[in-house]
Design a protein around this motif. Sequence first.
Motif, PDB file in Angstrom:
ATOM      1  N   PRO A 132      -3.624  -6.676  -3.505  1.00  0.00           N
ATOM      2  CA  PRO A 132      -3.883  -5.925  -2.398  1.00  0.00           C
ATOM      3  C   PRO A 132      -3.370  -6.323  -0.968  1.00  0.00           C
ATOM      4  N   ILE A 133      -2.819  -5.310  -0.514  1.00  0.00           N
ATOM      5  CA  ILE A 133      -2.363  -5.534   1.149  1.00  0.00           C
ATOM      6  C   ILE A 133      -2.915  -4.586   1.737  1.00  0.00           C
TER       7      ILE A 133
ATOM      8  N   VAL B  16       0.075   1.769   3.228  1.00  0.00           N
ATOM      9  CA  VAL B  16       0.245   0.046   3.018  1.00  0.00           C
ATOM     10  C   VAL B  16      -1.016  -0.087   1.959  1.00  0.00           C
ATOM     11  N   SER B  17      -2.353   0.251   2.301  1.00  0.00           N
ATOM     12  CA  SER B  17      -3.153   0.088   1.212  1.00  0.00           C
ATOM     13  C   SER B  17      -3.185   0.503  -0.173  1.00  0.00           C
ATOM     14  N   GLY B  18      -2.393   1.594  -0.261  1.00  0.00           N
ATOM     15  CA  GLY B  18      -2.212   2.253  -1.683  1.00  0.00           C
ATOM     16  C   GLY B  18      -1.020   1.954  -2.146  1.00  0.00           C
TER      17      GLY B  18
ATOM     18  N   ARG C 137     -11.580  -5.211   9.449  1.00  0.00           N
ATOM     19  CA  ARG C 137     -10.242  -4.986   9.167  1.00  0.00           C
ATOM     20  C   ARG C 137      -9.949  -3.768   8.222  1.00  0.00           C
ATOM     21  N   ASN C 138      -8.707  -3.579   7.829  1.00  0.00           N
ATOM     22  CA  ASN C 138      -8.170  -2.502   7.148  1.00  0.00           C
ATOM     23  C   ASN C 138      -8.775  -1.291   7.978  1.00  0.00           C
ATOM     24  N   ARG C 139      -8.701  -1.182   9.353  1.00  0.00           N
ATOM     25  CA  ARG C 139      -9.075   0.213  10.031  1.00  0.00           C
ATOM     26  C   ARG C 139      -8.131   0.071  11.335  1.00  0.00           C
ATOM     27  N   ILE C 140      -8.497   1.032  12.230  1.00  0.00           N
ATOM     28  CA  ILE C 140      -7.814   1.310  13.219  1.00  0.00           C
ATOM     29  C   ILE C 140      -8.706   1.299  14.460  1.00  0.00           C
TER      30      ILE C 140
END
Length: 460
Positions: free
Chosen positions: A418-419, A404-406, A453-456
């Motif tokens: 950027p998502i 998703v980020s890439g 964010r942008n993490r698990i």
Amino acid sequence: MQEEIKQYISVILKEWQPLRAELPQNVIVILRNIAEEQSDNLAHRFYESLFKDPAIARHLSYELVEEQLSRSLSKWVKAILTQDESQFETLAQQQYHVGGVHARIGIPVEFVQRGARQLKYGIYDYITQHNIETELGLQVMHYAAMAIDIAIEMMSHAYAMSHYRATRNEEAYRMHVLMNNAWQEQGKQQSALSSWENSVIYGLVSGVHQSEALIKISDSNFGLWFRHKCVRQFGETEQIQQIRLLMTTIDQKMASLDITTDIPVEKLQDLLRIIHACCQKISTYMEMLFNDVSHMQDGKDALTNLLNKRYLPIVLKHEVSLAMENHLPLSVAIIDVDFFKKVNDEWGHSVGDRALTHVANLLSDNIRASDYVFRYGGEEFLIVLVEAGQSEAYMLLERIRRIVSGTPFEAVSGKNLPITVSIGYTVHDGHPDYNQLLNRADVALYEAKRNGRNRIEQHK
């Protein structure tokens, strides 16, 4: 439904409140003594009677009863025996909540009624052992039995309503999955079957000694799809049963083979013939299953084309039951698009909708055939990861996060946004109520957002 519940409670309370209001003080005192002295023993007696039936193991475990349910039942007994009519409204609502939980877990009403009889037996034993005079003992037993029956009746009403909704949605879900993109799904699974067959045949005829066992068909992508989705969608038809037998035949033949040594030519040829013939028959039965299916779009989220949230209880109930019965891992993840409000505010809702569709497509393209992905609400998605424990779930979700980020999202011509996504997940711990999974995944998602964010994050 809520109005129906209110009306039902109103009728019940007209019977229960006068019953409690007319109790003499000496009866109330004995009921309190029973609650204080015997509630734990009564709870133990309730579950001990249930575990005499082997079928209860499909729904409950000794560990779960000891750690959580026994204490909850003890509190329930105290409330039923001691609370007065001013508290009955709240108490009635609690019975509906418990009945709804029983419906989600799938505990049959008759099990609860069987355990309730043990509560009454236990109260009767207390009365006789303490030499309570006959008239007084009859009054105590009468109120205790009536209060228990009233509470169980409300639970049963809640169970019946939940079961009706679940049955209706179950059929809608089954028909939706059967009818939606059926030919595409058939081609996808025929390809998965052929891919497995080709990889096994190559492994057998390449002449290279294998250091690890060949993948069984039951553990292949096709096998996972068959176990978790195909059986659910088509039911226990004759074709399903035949496919299962053929898969078992293949796996048994492969298990008897020592692939670390040279395989005699005749034995190898015999095995290859069996595998090919079985796969051909599986393919034929698959074609028969899909033969009468037509296209229909009902049941999907209108924007993302993902599964509608209404089907989530059906899927989770089925998968939790499957995990418990077969001691399989199961994980649930909730995914939130980071700073989505900012996208809507700065670029407008049409761009926001395309951003959600962009993420939804990436999720659909990067889950396994056996997994489920839902539009969970707003900018949230939910994935059910079957037969995936802590480490495998993390790897699958991390791959999704990176993809998703890439993957660029073009907001307008020549302008990429950027998502990123935050992901919270949890692993099934043996509790039969799937709501526990949803709540824990939601807590983990909150942690992921709070931690940058942008993490698990995993709920442990």
